[in-house]
Write an enzyme that holds these catalytic residues in place. Structure first.
Site, PDB file in Angstrom:
ATOM      1  N   HIS A   1       0.814  -1.217   0.000  1.00  0.00           N
ATOM      2  CA  HIS A   1       0.000   0.000   0.000  1.00  0.00           C
ATOM      3  C   HIS A   1       0.850   1.271   0.000  1.00  0.00           C
ATOM      4  CE1 HIS A   1       0.522  -0.223   4.478  1.00  0.00           C
ATOM      5  NE2 HIS A   1       0.443   1.094   4.387  1.00  0.00           N
TER       6      HIS A   1
ATOM      7  N   ASP B   1       0.104  -7.680   1.316  1.00  0.00           N
ATOM      8  CA  ASP B   1       0.538  -6.281   1.393  1.00  0.00           C
ATOM      9  C   ASP B   1       2.062  -6.219   1.480  1.00  0.00           C
ATOM     10  OD1 ASP B   1       0.575  -3.556   1.645  1.00  0.00           O
ATOM     11  OD2 ASP B   1      -0.110  -3.512   3.730  1.00  0.00           O
TER      12      ASP B   1
ATOM     13  N   SER C   1       4.141   2.762   8.072  1.00  0.00           N
ATOM     14  CA  SER C   1       3.806   1.715   7.109  1.00  0.00           C
ATOM     15  C   SER C   1       5.014   1.316   6.272  1.00  0.00           C
ATOM     16  CB  SER C   1       2.696   2.202   6.174  1.00  0.00           C
ATOM     17  OG  SER C   1       1.462   2.251   6.843  1.00  0.00           O
TER      18      SER C   1
END
Length: 406
Positions: A187, A255, A352
């Protein structure tokens, strides 16, 4: 134990181990950054005490005066956890004029800097070692800690989104795998939020600690000031998102992504790769393991941290984690890990793509492996009882190796 007492205990152990120095005094000199020596106006280098006769000779002085012991204590600038033996691992701030006259190795001559092809991963004699003293609700890292951590730098597009501007932001983290590749979350490359923000991945920053300064400097507990080399920005050649990753999906399965750099990285003590799981670690779900996460993401003040922060979290049983996330109609997969969940302590926006790291004793040394990649959590970071979800790296070892190109 007070820090002064600890320093003198270390010195006692160093003195007892002095005989080892005779056998290792011809070792290559390695520098861990610049510093300001005690009782001196000239600049110095943080190096192994065996490379600094000025201080090493004080170890053989008998009896040692309180002033000499204090000088040795205050001259310490860290420990090199890759070296064996207390003497060989002790680092001191040595005046430039009093070091052994040995050429300092250029980055290209350091272990692992053979400019290997991009499809070759380093062995654990190169990866996973870091030099240190030793997020949300996290604690400061040392200036040398987690040298494999990188920042993904995004370039803002102009209003018409057809050309790039000169504005840059850090939106994600990542982990250096070898001289050409960085591992991050899917992402961080494919995300509607990034599209709406009008930003595109541009480069990777390595060797960073404090985004406000360049070079970075840090004052140690004993007052010693250490400065690292300048950070390095390398443009991205391409991003590789997992084929089965669905952007903005609820469960964020698969992911994971790789970033290939336009040029090779030279390893230093501030830029170094982490190890990928091997052997039994590939299938390990790490339940009840204690692990480290780190990054420059949002803090409890809802602002990005200028310095790299770290946090220790425990890995939970995925079934227990699933009970929590069922209320959001989220399904957890075998390829994911859950960790954390303590109130006020969590990874958050900006973290992230960063690593979930496990330290494993290998060959008598602690080696760091990347067990997971920061994926997602509750919208409110650090919400008590809600662990964060991480992509389990071991489930994608084959995919990673297949995507690496020379």
């Amino acid at each position: 134990m007070a820090s002064t007492e600890w320093n003198f205990l270390v010195l006692l152990m160093v003195i007892m181990a002095f005989s080892e120095w005779v056998q290792h005094s011809d070792a290559a000199q390695i520098t861990f950054g610049s510093c300001t020596p005690q009782e001196s106006d000239e600049r110095g280098q943080c190096i192994h005490i065996t490379s600094c006769p000025f201080l090493a000779e004080l170890l053989t002085t008998e009896p040692q005066t309180p002033a000499q012991l204090l000088l040795l204590s205050k001259s310490q600038c860290g420990l090199d956890n890759r070296a064996e033996g207390q003497l060989n691992s002790t680092l001191v701030c040595c005046p430039r004029s009093k070091r052994i006259d040995v050429e300092e190795p250029e980055p290209s001559h350091l272990p692992g800097n053979d400019q290997q092809p991009g499809n070759v991963l380093p062995g654990n004699d190169v990866c996973g070692f870091h030099f240190a003293d030793r997020i949300f609700g996290g604690t400061n890292t040392s200036i040398w800690e987690f040298p494999w951590m990188v920042l993904l730098q995004y370039r803002k597009l102009d209003v018409n989104k057809s050309t790039s501007s000169n504005e840059y932001t850090f939106n994600c983290g990542g982990t250096l795998l070898n001289t050409l590749y960085v591992l991050t979350a899917g992402h961080c490359l494919a995300n509607r939020k990034l599209e709406k923000a009008g930003v595109v991945l541009h480069s990777v920053r390595l060797g960073e600690w404090d985004t406000r300064t360049d070079p970075d400097c840090s004052t140690q507990m004993n007052g010693q000031r250490i400065c690292a080399p300048s950070h390095i920005d390398i443009e991205v050649e391409k991003g590789i998102v997992h084929d089965q990753y669905v952007p903005n999906s609820v469960d964020q399965q698969n992911d994971i992504a790789l970033v290939r750099l336009k040029r090779s990285v030279s390893y230093t003590d501030y830029v170094r790769p982490i190890c990928l799981p091997t052997g039994d670690l590939i299938q390990n779900n790490f339940v009840d393991y204690s692990m480290d996460v780190a990054g420059w993401g949002l803090t409890e003040n809802r602002q990005p941290s200028p310095t790299k922060l770290m946090l220790t979290v425990n890995v939970l049983n995925r079934t227990i984690c699933q009970l929590k996330y069922t209320s959001f109609k989220v399904k957890l997969y075998e390829s994911q890990l859950c960790a954390g969940g303590m109130a006020g302590m969590d990874t958050c926006d900006g973290d992230s793509g960063g690593p979930l790291m496990v330290s494993i004793s290998t060959g008598g040394r602690d080696v760091f492996y990347i067990a997971g990649i920061t994926s997602y959590g509750t919208k409110q970071c650090g919400f008590g009882g809600w662990p964060g979800v991480y992509t389990r790296t071991g489930a994608f070892i084959d995919w990673i190796q297949q995507k690496l190109e020379a």
